[in-house]
Design an enzyme around this catalytic site. Structure first.
Site, PDB file in Angstrom:
ATOM      1  N   ASP A  20       0.828  -1.205   0.000  1.00  0.00           N
ATOM      2  CA  ASP A  20       0.000   0.000   0.000  1.00  0.00           C
ATOM      3  C   ASP A  20       0.867   1.263   0.000  1.00  0.00           C
ATOM      4  O   ASP A  20       1.986   1.256   0.520  1.00  0.00           O
ATOM      5  CB  ASP A  20      -0.931  -0.014   1.222  1.00  0.00           C
ATOM      6  CG  ASP A  20      -2.091   0.974   1.065  1.00  0.00           C
ATOM      7  OD1 ASP A  20      -2.384   1.389  -0.075  1.00  0.00           O
ATOM      8  OD2 ASP A  20      -2.711   1.323   2.095  1.00  0.00           O
ATOM      9  N   ASN A  22       1.258   3.434  -2.924  1.00  0.00           N
ATOM     10  CA  ASN A  22       1.760   3.880  -4.248  1.00  0.00           C
ATOM     11  C   ASN A  22       1.257   5.272  -4.615  1.00  0.00           C
ATOM     12  O   ASN A  22       2.019   6.115  -5.093  1.00  0.00           O
ATOM     13  CB  ASN A  22       1.282   2.927  -5.351  1.00  0.00           C
ATOM     14  CG  ASN A  22       1.921   1.572  -5.258  1.00  0.00           C
ATOM     15  OD1 ASN A  22       2.856   1.376  -4.504  1.00  0.00           O
ATOM     16  ND2 ASN A  22       1.412   0.624  -6.034  1.00  0.00           N
ATOM     17  N   ASN A  68     -10.922  -2.563  -5.294  1.00  0.00           N
ATOM     18  CA  ASN A  68     -10.177  -1.659  -6.187  1.00  0.00           C
ATOM     19  C   ASN A  68     -10.855  -1.489  -7.556  1.00  0.00           C
ATOM     20  O   ASN A  68     -10.565  -0.537  -8.280  1.00  0.00           O
ATOM     21  CB  ASN A  68      -8.732  -2.133  -6.388  1.00  0.00           C
ATOM     22  CG  ASN A  68      -7.844  -1.970  -5.167  1.00  0.00           C
ATOM     23  OD1 ASN A  68      -6.912  -2.735  -4.951  1.00  0.00           O
ATOM     24  ND2 ASN A  68      -8.128  -0.950  -4.341  1.00  0.00           N
ATOM     25  N   ARG A 186       2.244  -4.941   6.094  1.00  0.00           N
ATOM     26  CA  ARG A 186       1.491  -3.920   5.362  1.00  0.00           C
ATOM     27  C   ARG A 186       2.307  -2.641   5.336  1.00  0.00           C
ATOM     28  O   ARG A 186       2.661  -2.096   6.385  1.00  0.00           O
ATOM     29  CB  ARG A 186       0.116  -3.640   5.985  1.00  0.00           C
ATOM     30  CG  ARG A 186      -0.637  -2.573   5.159  1.00  0.00           C
ATOM     31  CD  ARG A 186      -2.086  -2.394   5.516  1.00  0.00           C
ATOM     32  NE  ARG A 186      -2.730  -1.479   4.560  1.00  0.00           N
ATOM     33  CZ  ARG A 186      -3.980  -1.562   4.139  1.00  0.00           C
ATOM     34  NH1 ARG A 186      -4.757  -2.519   4.594  1.00  0.00           N
ATOM     35  NH2 ARG A 186      -4.462  -0.697   3.265  1.00  0.00           N
TER      36      ARG A 186
HETATM   37  C1  IPE Z   1      -5.376  -2.721  -0.259  1.00  0.00           C
HETATM   38  O1  IPE Z   1      -5.038  -1.395  -0.478  1.00  0.00           O
HETATM   39  C2  IPE Z   1      -5.380  -3.476  -1.549  1.00  0.00           C
HETATM   40  C3  IPE Z   1      -4.074  -3.615  -2.186  1.00  0.00           C
HETATM   41  C4  IPE Z   1      -2.921  -3.274  -1.687  1.00  0.00           C
HETATM   42  C5  IPE Z   1      -4.100  -4.221  -3.494  1.00  0.00           C
HETATM   43  P1  IPE Z   1      -6.148  -0.255  -0.547  1.00  0.00           P
HETATM   44  O2  IPE Z   1      -5.439   1.036  -0.653  1.00  0.00           O
HETATM   45  O3  IPE Z   1      -7.141  -0.572  -1.593  1.00  0.00           O
HETATM   46  O4  IPE Z   1      -6.843  -0.419   0.888  1.00  0.00           O
HETATM   47  P2  IPE Z   1      -7.867   0.506   1.684  1.00  0.00           P
HETATM   48  O5  IPE Z   1      -9.119   0.570   0.885  1.00  0.00           O
HETATM   49  O6  IPE Z   1      -7.237   1.837   1.861  1.00  0.00           O
HETATM   50  O7  IPE Z   1      -8.062  -0.181   2.989  1.00  0.00           O
HETATM   51  C1  IPE Z   2      -1.611   0.248  -3.376  1.00  0.00           C
HETATM   52  O1  IPE Z   2      -1.375   1.622  -3.388  1.00  0.00           O
HETATM   53  C2  IPE Z   2      -1.840  -0.319  -4.746  1.00  0.00           C
HETATM   54  C3  IPE Z   2      -3.240  -0.690  -5.012  1.00  0.00           C
HETATM   55  C4  IPE Z   2      -4.196  -0.701  -4.145  1.00  0.00           C
HETATM   56  C5  IPE Z   2      -3.552  -1.091  -6.358  1.00  0.00           C
HETATM   57  P1  IPE Z   2      -2.570   2.669  -3.381  1.00  0.00           P
HETATM   58  O2  IPE Z   2      -2.947   2.969  -4.786  1.00  0.00           O
HETATM   59  O3  IPE Z   2      -3.685   2.205  -2.520  1.00  0.00           O
HETATM   60  O4  IPE Z   2      -1.849   3.907  -2.736  1.00  0.00           O
HETATM   61  P2  IPE Z   2      -2.462   4.924  -1.678  1.00  0.00           P
HETATM   62  O5  IPE Z   2      -2.953   4.114  -0.514  1.00  0.00           O
HETATM   63  O6  IPE Z   2      -3.559   5.656  -2.361  1.00  0.00           O
HETATM   64  O7  IPE Z   2      -1.322   5.792  -1.318  1.00  0.00           O
HETATM   65 MG    MG Z   3      -4.124   2.455  -0.539  1.00  0.00          MG
END
Ligand code: IPE
Ligand code: IPE
Ligand code: MG
Length: 248
Positions: A20, A22, A68, A186
């Site tokens: 998480d 990115n 997602n 995480r």
């Molecule tokens: C969890 O990350 C899913 C992945 C890392 C693929 P999210 O960014 O989607 O999680 P929440 O919704 O903030 O809990």
């Molecule tokens: C995790 O990073 C990757 C995916 C869930 C695909 P995020 O895209 O959730 O990054 P943040 O949480 O918004 O920073």
């Molecule tokens: Mg995220």
């Protein structure tokens, strides 16, 4: 160096990671979220190679959750394109690593499904780390699927009602080819499971770090393992019981 502190005789067999942060990593740099996803995909290579070097049997990466799918279409298609770019054979062959997927693969674009199936097939006889991507995955989806399969087999008389045990549930989950994760990491600062491996993490050790996934490197993986190895896993017993059993 954390790597040198790892007790190689007590490595976790299965490490699960929620990658998480990115989007926030990119936004911090004034870039689009997808730049963070691209950088994040590069880190998967590094972490997979380190897991192979260490001798971790299974590395399960939460890559795209059921939830997602609700992101803006532009981000979803960028993620699918990045995924397609990185499903390359060379990395796996070089590391003698296998590839597997858990999740509702049927929802993925056909091009991604084809690439996934091809990579699973060509890497199936490799001997080292099995890299498992959770794609279009959520734990509640997985458990619901398992319940359906068990109910159907019960109706067909293949399983009796009394024959349904915890083992039956475990065997009907997508993860039935792996042991449960001993360690779940995480990145990105949140302290939640976000619908990941709920059944499988019943006794897993959790490690949370504020580091965004694109900044998570080999040394930080080693740090998480060292932290895990410093914990006492009691499984409901007392600390004294565990110590005396270890002495045997
Ligand atoms: C969890 O990350 C899913 C992945 C890392 C693929 P999210 O960014 O989607 O999680 P929440 O919704 O903030 O809990
Ligand atoms: C995790 O990073 C990757 C995916 C869930 C695909 P995020 O895209 O959730 O990054 P943040 O949480 O918004 O920073
Ligand atoms: Mg995220």
């Amino acid at each position: 160096m954390y790597r040198e502190q790892i007790d190689m005789n007590r490595l976790p067999h299965h490490v699960a990671i929620i990658m998480d942060g990115n989007g926030r990593w990119a936004q911090l740099r004034g870039e689009k979220r997808t730049v963070g996803h691209q950088e994040g995909a590069m880190r998967v290579h590094n972490i997979m190679e380190e897991a192979t070097r260490l001798g971790i049997d299974y590395l399960t990466l939460y890559t795209f959750s059921t939830e997602n799918w609700n992101r803006p279409e532009e981000e979803v298609s960028a993620l699918m394109a990045i995924l397609l770019q990185h499903l390359e054979q060379d990395l796996f062959m070089k590391n003698d690593a296998r590839f597997r997927v858990i999740g509702d693969v049927s929802r993925l674009p056909q091009t991604v499904q084809d690439a996934v199936n091809h990579l699973i097939d060509v890497t199936k006889d490799n001997k080292k780390t099995c890299l498992v991507l959770a794609l279009s995955y959520s734990s509640k989806w997985e458990i619901t699927q398992a319940i359906r399969k068990i109910a159907s087999e019960t109706l067909q008389g293949k399983i009796s009602l009394d024959g349904i045990t915890e083992q039956t549930v475990t065997e009907h989950l997508e993860t039935n080819f792996m042991p449960e994760p001993e360690l779940l990491i995480r990145t990105g600062g949140e302290q939640r499971l976000s619908n990941y491996l709920l059944w499988q993490c019943a006794y897993t050790e959790f490690y949370f770090t504020d580091t965004y996934w694109p900044d998570f490197d080999e040394e930080q993986l080693c740090k998480a393992i060292v932290d895990y190895q410093g914990r006492q896993r009691r499984f409901g017993k007392t600390g004294e019981q565990v110590k005396s059993e270890e002495g045997k």
